[in-house]
Design a protein around this motif. Structure first.
Motif, PDB file in Angstrom:
ATOM      1  N   LYS A  15      36.077  43.714  41.569  1.00 11.55           N
ATOM      2  CA  LYS A  15      37.397  43.068  41.525  1.00 11.55           C
ATOM      3  C   LYS A  15      37.409  41.808  42.386  1.00 11.55           C
ATOM      4  CE  LYS A  15      40.701  45.960  41.999  1.00 11.55           C
ATOM      5  NZ  LYS A  15      41.674  46.902  42.625  1.00 11.55           N
ATOM      6  N   GLU A  16      36.769  41.869  43.562  1.00 14.08           N
ATOM      7  CA  GLU A  16      36.728  40.713  44.450  1.00 14.08           C
ATOM      8  C   GLU A  16      35.887  39.594  43.852  1.00 14.08           C
ATOM      9  OE1 GLU A  16      38.522  40.285  47.140  1.00 14.08           O
ATOM     10  OE2 GLU A  16      39.415  42.252  46.742  1.00 14.08           O
ATOM     11  N   VAL A  17      34.778  39.949  43.209  1.00 17.15           N
ATOM     12  CA  VAL A  17      33.909  38.937  42.586  1.00 17.15           C
ATOM     13  C   VAL A  17      34.657  38.222  41.463  1.00 17.15           C
ATOM     14  CG1 VAL A  17      31.817  38.605  41.210  1.00 17.15           C
ATOM     15  CG2 VAL A  17      31.766  40.096  43.215  1.00 17.15           C
ATOM     16  N   VAL A  18      35.347  38.987  40.607  1.00 27.38           N
ATOM     17  CA  VAL A  18      36.100  38.384  39.504  1.00 27.38           C
ATOM     18  C   VAL A  18      37.250  37.540  40.048  1.00 27.38           C
ATOM     19  CG1 VAL A  18      37.505  38.859  37.468  1.00 27.38           C
ATOM     20  CG2 VAL A  18      35.456  40.217  37.904  1.00 27.38           C
ATOM     21  N   ARG A  19      37.905  37.996  41.118  1.00 29.86           N
ATOM     22  CA  ARG A  19      39.005  37.231  41.701  1.00 29.86           C
ATOM     23  C   ARG A  19      38.503  35.891  42.244  1.00 29.86           C
ATOM     24  NH1 ARG A  19      40.874  40.654  45.251  1.00 29.86           N
ATOM     25  NH2 ARG A  19      42.671  41.388  44.064  1.00 29.86           N
ATOM     26  N   THR A  20      37.339  35.912  42.884  1.00 25.43           N
ATOM     27  CA  THR A  20      36.766  34.665  43.398  1.00 25.43           C
ATOM     28  C   THR A  20      36.486  33.678  42.269  1.00 25.43           C
ATOM     29  OG1 THR A  20      35.755  35.815  45.282  1.00 25.43           O
ATOM     30  CG2 THR A  20      34.828  33.675  44.677  1.00 25.43           C
ATOM     31  N   ALA A  21      35.943  34.193  41.152  1.00 26.88           N
ATOM     32  CA  ALA A  21      35.671  33.329  39.998  1.00 26.88           C
ATOM     33  C   ALA A  21      36.973  32.824  39.378  1.00 26.88           C
ATOM     34  CB  ALA A  21      34.847  34.092  38.970  1.00 26.88           C
ATOM     35  N   ALA A  22      37.999  33.683  39.350  1.00 29.28           N
ATOM     36  CA  ALA A  22      39.273  33.312  38.726  1.00 29.28           C
ATOM     37  C   ALA A  22      40.040  32.273  39.540  1.00 29.28           C
ATOM     38  CB  ALA A  22      40.129  34.567  38.526  1.00 29.28           C
ATOM     39  N   LYS A  23      39.828  32.238  40.860  1.00 29.19           N
ATOM     40  CA  LYS A  23      40.537  31.283  41.713  1.00 29.19           C
ATOM     41  C   LYS A  23      40.192  29.838  41.374  1.00 29.19           C
ATOM     42  CE  LYS A  23      41.306  34.122  45.862  1.00 29.19           C
ATOM     43  NZ  LYS A  23      40.921  34.323  47.278  1.00 29.19           N
ATOM     44  N   LYS A  24      39.053  29.648  40.725  1.00 31.44           N
ATOM     45  CA  LYS A  24      38.663  28.289  40.346  1.00 31.44           C
ATOM     46  C   LYS A  24      39.536  27.745  39.216  1.00 31.44           C
ATOM     47  CE  LYS A  24      33.812  29.236  41.536  1.00 31.44           C
ATOM     48  NZ  LYS A  24      32.420  29.316  41.007  1.00 31.44           N
ATOM     49  N   TYR A  25      40.188  28.647  38.498  1.00 31.59           N
ATOM     50  CA  TYR A  25      40.939  28.240  37.306  1.00 31.59           C
ATOM     51  C   TYR A  25      42.423  28.619  37.361  1.00 31.59           C
ATOM     52  CZ  TYR A  25      36.140  27.952  35.608  1.00 31.59           C
ATOM     53  OH  TYR A  25      34.789  27.657  35.466  1.00 31.59           O
ATOM     54  N   PHE A  26      42.766  29.612  38.168  1.00 32.46           N
ATOM     55  CA  PHE A  26      44.142  30.106  38.187  1.00 32.46           C
ATOM     56  C   PHE A  26      44.680  30.119  39.612  1.00 32.46           C
ATOM     57  CE2 PHE A  26      41.925  32.479  34.762  1.00 32.46           C
ATOM     58  CZ  PHE A  26      42.536  31.879  33.677  1.00 32.46           C
TER      59      PHE A  26
END
Length: 270
Positions: free
Chosen positions: A129-140
């Motif tokens: 969940k933390e890995v996906v959140r880090t990736a998502a912060k670049k776009y959202f």
């Protein structure tokens, strides 16, 4: 002469009743779980259970949801969770169904729209969940991410009422939960010898037997199941124990009935 015979039969009858009751109690005891717990309202400390959060492995299917303050921002990502990818098993009936979500490829990556390929194999869902959140912060902006297994499966076989593979709604599942999903053990199930088979992440096969009549079973590292575990409930001597008990009880009951009739006939003949 009749009175003496009648007296002997009258003495035998209570003895047969006691035998029947003892046999019934012995059979019922074999069906109980946690037989060494005190039979009162006393609080009993069972010790600590060993739950280890499962990790993501290749061929797992994950449900990945991304929600943000922006309306419909994660819709493309979340829509994938409705796509059927692989056949599965209904958690309540054992019937064939489908699992949906994101498939983890053989190299441990998940390809997510907008975010691209993200490596999740070897991580718990909390870490994933933390890995996906880090990736998502670049776009959202301020993304809220949820990652869960869509195919957490255990298989229950042997002397249970509904043997099948079950895809379960959560990952913190005990052997009792699995047996409950399978409709409990039958009266023929050997509660002292429940086999758990497990394949580890490095490909090794492990097995252990659990005694479900003992309270310390909750302390076993196998009490909490892992994905793809197999639970096998062994029959009691290929059902011979129960069949023998039922046959003996049947003959004792018939004999007691006949003896009662004879005693009553003798009493009326006096």
């Amino acid at each position: 002469m009749i009175k003496k015979s009648n007296l002997k039969m009258g003495m035998c009858f209570p003895f047969l009743i006691i035998v029947i009751l003892l046999n019934a109690c012995t059979t019922a005891k074999k069906l109980k779980y946690f037989q060494d717990l005190p039979e009162n309202n006393q609080l009993t400390n069972l010790g600590d259970s060993h739950f280890t959060e499962p990790v993501v492995q290749p061929d797992d299917i994950l449900s990945i949801n991304v929600n943000t303050t922006e309306a419909d921002a994660g819709q493309i990502i979340n829509a994938r969770n409705g796509v059927n990818l692989v056949a599965g098993i209904n958690s309540s009936t054992g019937s064939v169904g489908v699992s949906s979500g994101y498939l983890v490829d053989k190299d441990g990556f998940v390809e997510i729209p907008i975010l691209g390929k993200v490596q999740l194999a070897g991580l718990t869902t909390t870490k994933a969940k933390e890995v996906v959140r880090t990736a998502a912060k670049k776009y959202f902006k301020d993304p809220i991410v949820d990652v869960r297994f869509s195919n957490f499966k255990v298989t229950v076989l042997g002397e249970v009422n509904r043997p099948a593979s079950y895809v379960l709604p959560n990952q913190q599942v005990t052997v009792l939960d699995a047996i409950g999903y399978a409709g409990d053990m039958t009266i023929y199930g050997k509660r002292t010898n429940v086999l758990i088979m497990r394949k580890t992440s490095d490909g090794k096969n492990q097995s252990i037997t659990l005694d479900m009549t003992k309270k310390d079973v909750v302390n076993s590292p196998f009490y909490y199941l892992k994905q793809n575990d197999v639970v096998y409930v062994e029959p009691r001597r290929a059902r011979q124990d129960t069949n023998t008990e039922n046959t003996v009880l049947k003959y004792i009951t018939v004999a007691a009935t006949v003896l009662t009739a004879i005693v009553l006939l003798h009493r009326y003949s006096l």
